[in-house]
Design a protein around this motif. Structure first.
Motif, PDB file in Angstrom:
ATOM      1  N   GLN A  60       0.843  -1.187   0.000  1.00 42.83           N
ATOM      2  CA  GLN A  60       0.000   0.000   0.000  1.00 42.83           C
ATOM      3  C   GLN A  60       0.884   1.245   0.000  1.00 42.83           C
ATOM      4  OE1 GLN A  60      -1.930  -1.500   3.662  1.00 42.83           O
ATOM      5  NE2 GLN A  60      -3.772  -0.629   2.767  1.00 42.83           N
ATOM      6  N   VAL A  61       0.329   2.359  -0.437  1.00 42.90           N
ATOM      7  CA  VAL A  61       1.040   3.629  -0.368  1.00 42.90           C
ATOM      8  C   VAL A  61       1.118   4.086   1.084  1.00 42.90           C
ATOM      9  CG1 VAL A  61       0.969   6.062  -1.038  1.00 42.90           C
ATOM     10  CG2 VAL A  61       0.389   4.297  -2.699  1.00 42.90           C
ATOM     11  N   CYS A  62       0.018   3.918   1.804  1.00 41.29           N
ATOM     12  CA  CYS A  62      -0.062   4.344   3.197  1.00 41.29           C
ATOM     13  C   CYS A  62      -0.777   3.255   3.993  1.00 41.29           C
ATOM     14  CB  CYS A  62      -0.838   5.660   3.276  1.00 41.29           C
ATOM     15  SG  CYS A  62      -1.117   6.246   4.949  1.00 41.29           S
ATOM     16  N   ARG A  63      -0.301   2.990   5.162  1.00 37.82           N
ATOM     17  CA  ARG A  63      -0.945   2.001   6.027  1.00 37.82           C
ATOM     18  C   ARG A  63      -1.650   2.724   7.173  1.00 37.82           C
ATOM     19  NH1 ARG A  63       0.305  -3.175   4.917  1.00 37.82           N
ATOM     20  NH2 ARG A  63       2.102  -3.512   3.582  1.00 37.82           N
ATOM     21  N   CYS A  64      -2.836   3.196   6.880  1.00 39.87           N
ATOM     22  CA  CYS A  64      -3.617   3.932   7.869  1.00 39.87           C
ATOM     23  C   CYS A  64      -4.605   2.986   8.549  1.00 39.87           C
ATOM     24  CB  CYS A  64      -4.370   5.067   7.194  1.00 39.87           C
ATOM     25  SG  CYS A  64      -3.272   6.264   6.433  1.00 39.87           S
ATOM     26  N   PRO A  65      -4.954   3.262   9.783  1.00 41.45           N
ATOM     27  CA  PRO A  65      -5.908   2.410  10.502  1.00 41.45           C
ATOM     28  C   PRO A  65      -7.270   2.360   9.804  1.00 41.45           C
ATOM     29  CG  PRO A  65      -4.820   3.915  12.005  1.00 41.45           C
ATOM     30  CD  PRO A  65      -4.423   4.328  10.625  1.00 41.45           C
ATOM     31  N   LYS A  66      -7.926   1.249   9.960  1.00 37.49           N
ATOM     32  CA  LYS A  66      -9.224   1.023   9.310  1.00 37.49           C
ATOM     33  C   LYS A  66     -10.259   2.063   9.705  1.00 37.49           C
ATOM     34  CE  LYS A  66     -12.236  -2.191   7.435  1.00 37.49           C
ATOM     35  NZ  LYS A  66     -12.909  -1.308   6.494  1.00 37.49           N
ATOM     36  N   PHE A  67     -10.271   2.491  10.965  1.00 37.56           N
ATOM     37  CA  PHE A  67     -11.278   3.469  11.388  1.00 37.56           C
ATOM     38  C   PHE A  67     -11.104   4.793  10.639  1.00 37.56           C
ATOM     39  CE2 PHE A  67      -7.872   4.520  14.318  1.00 37.56           C
ATOM     40  CZ  PHE A  67      -7.955   5.891  14.446  1.00 37.56           C
ATOM     41  N   ARG A 101     -13.721   6.615   7.489  1.00 39.05           N
ATOM     42  CA  ARG A 101     -14.282   7.948   7.711  1.00 39.05           C
ATOM     43  C   ARG A 101     -13.737   9.030   6.786  1.00 39.05           C
ATOM     44  NH1 ARG A 101     -14.227   5.074  12.172  1.00 39.05           N
ATOM     45  NH2 ARG A 101     -15.937   5.193  13.657  1.00 39.05           N
ATOM     46  N   VAL A 102     -12.541   8.840   6.233  1.00 41.39           N
ATOM     47  CA  VAL A 102     -11.887   9.870   5.424  1.00 41.39           C
ATOM     48  C   VAL A 102     -11.559   9.281   4.050  1.00 41.39           C
ATOM     49  CG1 VAL A 102      -9.965  11.499   5.308  1.00 41.39           C
ATOM     50  CG2 VAL A 102     -10.916  10.859   7.530  1.00 41.39           C
ATOM     51  N   SER A 103     -12.197   9.805   3.015  1.00 38.14           N
ATOM     52  CA  SER A 103     -12.053   9.238   1.666  1.00 38.14           C
ATOM     53  C   SER A 103     -10.641   9.357   1.120  1.00 38.14           C
ATOM     54  CB  SER A 103     -13.023   9.914   0.705  1.00 38.14           C
ATOM     55  OG  SER A 103     -14.340   9.639   1.076  1.00 38.14           O
ATOM     56  N   ILE A 104      -9.951  10.433   1.417  1.00 38.30           N
ATOM     57  CA  ILE A 104      -8.576  10.582   0.935  1.00 38.30           C
ATOM     58  C   ILE A 104      -7.699   9.487   1.514  1.00 38.30           C
ATOM     59  CG2 ILE A 104      -6.547  12.086   0.964  1.00 38.30           C
ATOM     60  CD1 ILE A 104      -8.536  14.437   1.059  1.00 38.30           C
ATOM     61  N   ILE A 105      -7.863   9.208   2.797  1.00 38.14           N
ATOM     62  CA  ILE A 105      -7.092   8.135   3.428  1.00 38.14           C
ATOM     63  C   ILE A 105      -7.498   6.785   2.849  1.00 38.14           C
ATOM     64  CG2 ILE A 105      -6.702   6.932   5.622  1.00 38.14           C
ATOM     65  CD1 ILE A 105      -6.651   9.672   6.943  1.00 38.14           C
ATOM     66  N   LYS A 106      -8.774   6.629   2.557  1.00 37.87           N
ATOM     67  CA  LYS A 106      -9.232   5.386   1.942  1.00 37.87           C
ATOM     68  C   LYS A 106      -8.553   5.178   0.587  1.00 37.87           C
ATOM     69  CE  LYS A 106     -13.422   2.889   0.720  1.00 37.87           C
ATOM     70  NZ  LYS A 106     -14.883   2.914   0.747  1.00 37.87           N
ATOM     71  N   LEU A 107      -8.407   6.248  -0.194  1.00 41.66           N
ATOM     72  CA  LEU A 107      -7.779   6.130  -1.507  1.00 41.66           C
ATOM     73  C   LEU A 107      -6.299   5.793  -1.407  1.00 41.66           C
ATOM     74  CD1 LEU A 107      -9.411   9.066  -3.469  1.00 41.66           C
ATOM     75  CD2 LEU A 107      -9.803   6.623  -3.785  1.00 41.66           C
ATOM     76  N   ILE A 108      -5.577   6.444  -0.510  1.00 35.26           N
ATOM     77  CA  ILE A 108      -4.141   6.172  -0.424  1.00 35.26           C
ATOM     78  C   ILE A 108      -3.838   4.895   0.346  1.00 35.26           C
ATOM     79  CG2 ILE A 108      -3.477   8.572  -0.722  1.00 35.26           C
ATOM     80  CD1 ILE A 108      -2.942   8.722   2.275  1.00 35.26           C
ATOM     81  N   SER A 109      -4.832   4.321   0.993  1.00 36.06           N
ATOM     82  CA  SER A 109      -4.632   3.068   1.730  1.00 36.06           C
ATOM     83  C   SER A 109      -5.097   1.849   0.950  1.00 36.06           C
ATOM     84  CB  SER A 109      -5.374   3.122   3.063  1.00 36.06           C
ATOM     85  OG  SER A 109      -4.868   4.144   3.870  1.00 36.06           O
TER      86      SER A 109
END
Length: 145
Positions: free
Chosen positions: A14-21, A25-33
């Motif tokens: 993945q480009v970014c490994r952000c937490p599922k929560f 909630r945040v579409s930008i984080i969803k896209l980069i994750s």
């Protein structure tokens, strides 16, 4: 099968490994994750991300202008004409305009990506025979972008 990493994180590239929560909630984080080894696109996510970028842009540019040059907001030349504050007052002057330029460019990309994905999906679903509603949606998406 893939094992699930802790805190709802995927173990695929993945480009970014952000937490599922945050991804929920945040579409930008969803896209980069998104996992890089899958190709599932949701057009709605791109539209949502473009709206988020616009909101973040307004907040960041207003804060920059308010912190460094508050008189540019309160004594803006267009204020007497409009009679009130305009959301764009925050990014009309540097340094906030530099941030706005970059963020609005990202916004344009996300909106065009939404329009393209939406049209591709409509074409694939209808097998090339767009209904009047899909034709309207096609032009409305392009006018939005």
């Amino acid at each position: 099968p893939r094992s699930q990493a802790p805190w709802g994180l995927s173990d695929s590239p993945q480009v970014c490994r952000c937490p599922k929560f945050l991804q929920d909630r945040v579409s930008i984080i969803k896209l980069i994750s998104q996992p890089l080894d899958t190709r599932v696109f949701q057009p709605k996510t791109y539209l949502s991300a473009s709206n988020e970028v616009f909101g973040y842009t307004l907040v960041i540019t207003w804060l920059l202008t308010w912190l460094w040059y508050p008189d540019q907001i309160f004594e803006h030349p267009a204020r007497p004409i409009i009679g009130s504050f305009n959301p764009c007052f925050g990014w009309d002057y540097a340094p906030a305009s530099y941030v706005a330029l970059v963020c609005c460019s990202v916004n344009v990309y996300l909106t065009w990506r939404y329009a393209w994905l939406e049209q591709t999906r409509a074409y694939l679903i209808s097998q090339g025979n767009l209904t009047p509603a899909q034709t309207f949606s096609k032009y409305a998406s392009y006018w939005l972008a």
